[in-house]
Design a protein around this motif. Structure first.
Motif, PDB file in Angstrom:
ATOM      1  N   ARG A 155      52.257  25.438  25.570  1.00 37.70           N
ATOM      2  CA  ARG A 155      52.841  26.353  26.553  1.00 37.70           C
ATOM      3  C   ARG A 155      52.497  27.812  26.299  1.00 37.70           C
ATOM      4  O   ARG A 155      52.518  28.618  27.238  1.00 37.70           O
ATOM      5  CB  ARG A 155      54.365  26.162  26.592  1.00 37.70           C
ATOM      6  CG  ARG A 155      54.801  24.858  27.258  1.00 37.70           C
ATOM      7  CD  ARG A 155      56.298  24.660  27.202  1.00 37.70           C
ATOM      8  NE  ARG A 155      56.782  24.442  25.838  1.00 37.70           N
ATOM      9  CZ  ARG A 155      58.052  24.258  25.518  1.00 37.70           C
ATOM     10  NH1 ARG A 155      58.986  24.279  26.471  1.00 37.70           N
ATOM     11  NH2 ARG A 155      58.420  24.051  24.253  1.00 37.70           N
ATOM     12  N   ASN A 156      52.176  28.159  25.058  1.00 38.86           N
ATOM     13  CA  ASN A 156      51.809  29.538  24.743  1.00 38.86           C
ATOM     14  C   ASN A 156      50.382  29.626  24.210  1.00 38.86           C
ATOM     15  O   ASN A 156      50.051  30.527  23.444  1.00 38.86           O
ATOM     16  CB  ASN A 156      52.777  30.134  23.725  1.00 38.86           C
ATOM     17  CG  ASN A 156      54.169  30.311  24.282  1.00 38.86           C
ATOM     18  OD1 ASN A 156      54.342  30.893  25.355  1.00 38.86           O
ATOM     19  ND2 ASN A 156      55.172  29.798  23.590  1.00 38.86           N
ATOM     20  N   ASN A 157      49.547  28.696  24.655  1.00 39.82           N
ATOM     21  CA  ASN A 157      48.163  28.656  24.179  1.00 39.82           C
ATOM     22  C   ASN A 157      47.249  29.207  25.270  1.00 39.82           C
ATOM     23  O   ASN A 157      47.164  28.654  26.364  1.00 39.82           O
ATOM     24  CB  ASN A 157      47.775  27.214  23.833  1.00 39.82           C
ATOM     25  CG  ASN A 157      46.472  27.127  23.061  1.00 39.82           C
ATOM     26  OD1 ASN A 157      45.492  27.756  23.421  1.00 39.82           O
ATOM     27  ND2 ASN A 157      46.470  26.330  22.005  1.00 39.82           N
ATOM     28  N   PHE A 158      46.549  30.293  24.947  1.00 36.25           N
ATOM     29  CA  PHE A 158      45.710  30.975  25.929  1.00 36.25           C
ATOM     30  C   PHE A 158      44.235  30.611  25.811  1.00 36.25           C
ATOM     31  O   PHE A 158      43.411  31.155  26.539  1.00 36.25           O
ATOM     32  CB  PHE A 158      45.880  32.490  25.808  1.00 36.25           C
ATOM     33  CG  PHE A 158      47.314  32.939  25.912  1.00 36.25           C
ATOM     34  CD1 PHE A 158      48.017  32.793  27.095  1.00 36.25           C
ATOM     35  CD2 PHE A 158      47.969  33.481  24.814  1.00 36.25           C
ATOM     36  CE1 PHE A 158      49.339  33.188  27.201  1.00 36.25           C
ATOM     37  CE2 PHE A 158      49.293  33.880  24.898  1.00 36.25           C
ATOM     38  CZ  PHE A 158      49.984  33.739  26.090  1.00 36.25           C
ATOM     39  N   GLY A 159      43.886  29.700  24.882  1.00 37.46           N
ATOM     40  CA  GLY A 159      42.494  29.258  24.818  1.00 37.46           C
ATOM     41  C   GLY A 159      41.901  29.307  23.431  1.00 37.46           C
ATOM     42  O   GLY A 159      42.596  29.210  22.426  1.00 37.46           O
ATOM     43  N   GLY A 160      40.580  29.486  23.384  1.00 36.65           N
ATOM     44  CA  GLY A 160      39.882  29.510  22.111  1.00 36.65           C
ATOM     45  C   GLY A 160      38.544  28.791  22.194  1.00 36.65           C
ATOM     46  O   GLY A 160      37.802  28.927  23.167  1.00 36.65           O
ATOM     47  N   SER A 161      38.274  27.980  21.184  1.00 41.61           N
ATOM     48  CA  SER A 161      36.964  27.371  21.000  1.00 41.61           C
ATOM     49  C   SER A 161      36.917  25.934  21.512  1.00 41.61           C
ATOM     50  O   SER A 161      37.765  25.109  21.168  1.00 41.61           O
ATOM     51  CB  SER A 161      36.605  27.378  19.503  1.00 41.61           C
ATOM     52  OG  SER A 161      35.536  26.508  19.222  1.00 41.61           O
TER      53      SER A 161
END
Length: 311
Positions: A155-161
């Motif tokens: 729910r608080n994950n905005f992205g990455g690899s």
């Protein structure tokens, strides 16, 4: 509005906008949309759209809004910095600095907890690069390996690899059956990069048989959406929560001058199952509810499912 200390004369602003237009035209993943954004910026510049803005931040915000409206792409962004931007080649990174920065927040692995009913709860707030975060992820999943069901909170994950997405997804799948998770098409090289589940991961897998719930919100974005979308498409997870943000175009940052830079998507996701992606649409939950209710709904559903299986 606070006046910027940087003098933004008409010539500086005009050159900045023209440079941005050229970069979009050359790099944005969809050439037709790129041409539309370029022409739109030049038209607004010609019409004096940016002459009355009092700050670089205001110009950057107005241009970002305009480009997102034209492209329906939330990854597109234009930024202003009061301090001179570092001179470096596009996409250059300092591995030691990235590792140190990611380590400050435990590579986005916020919590690994065993709940009542032998349910695992894993909070992922980032998909940090696996060369830095892989060991921490392996330890977290290993701690939860004996649970009968799992909740992964995005729910608080905005992205990455995307590489980290592939690694963690692989823990939820079997070693002997490779799964085609996602493709990324890159305009710059006209190539498609494929991501398959890994035949080997360090530590213990969670496996493909135990139920997994993914919690999402309208802030869940980019690589976090890739994780949810890919696993939902192959039927591995149940997504619970809100429709996600809708960003499926990865890219890179381009320094325009000392005070302006732009993030320009030059790739797009192509799911091997759906043949499309979640850009502008978001990942649609299997069980849609407000983000604040998602945990309780997923937990209760998981407990009931486990109870029925053991009966």
């Amino acid at each position: 509005m606070r006046m910027t200390s940087i003098k933004l004369d008409a010539s500086f602003v005009a050159n900045t906008v023209r440079s941005l237009a050229a970069l979009l035209d050359k790099n944005y993943v969809c050439p037709e949309i790129a041409a539309s954004m370029k022409q739109g910026l030049l038209d607004k510049l010609s019409d004096g759209e940016y002459d009355l803005e009092e700050s670089g931040a205001a110009i950057a915000g107005k241009i970002t809004d305009f480009l997102r409206q034209l492209s329906n792409d939330k990854h597109v962004s234009f930024h202003f910095s009061e301090q001179p931007l570092t001179i470096q080649s596009d996409n250059s990174t300092d591995s030691e600095e990235m590792n140190r920065t990611s380590g400050w927040y435990n590579y986005g692995i916020e919590k690994a907890e065993r709940l009542s009913g032998n349910v695992g709860y894993l909070v992922l707030n980032d998909f940090a690069y696996p060369e830095f975060a892989g060991e921490t992820a392996a330890n977290a999943i290993g701690f939860l390996a004996n649970t009968d069901g799992l909740i992964i909170d995005l729910r608080n994950n905005f992205g990455g690899s995307s590489f980290m997405v592939t690694l963690i997804a692989s823990y939820l799948l079997d070693a002997k059956v490779p799964v085609h998770l996602n493709d990324l098409y890159w305009r710059s090289h006209d190539v498609t990069q494929s991501f398959w589940s890994l035949p080997y991961v360090p530590g213990r897998r969670y496996g493909s048989r135990k139920p997994v719930m993914l919690l999402t919100s309208n802030h869940t974005f980019s690589a976090a959406e890739e994780f949810a979308y890919s696993l939902q498409a192959v039927g591995r997870v149940t997504v619970v929560g809100e429709k996600t943000g809708g960003g499926a175009h990865p890219g890179s940052t381009h320094r325009i001058n000392d005070h302006f830079e732009a993030f320009i998507p030059n790739g797009r996701a192509i799911n091997p199952v759906t043949k499309t992606n979640w850009n502008g649409v978001g990942v649609i939950p299997d069980l849609e509810c407000h983000r604040d209710e998602a945990f309780d709904i997923a937990y209760q559903k998981l407990l009931k499912q486990l109870q029925n299986e053991s009966a």
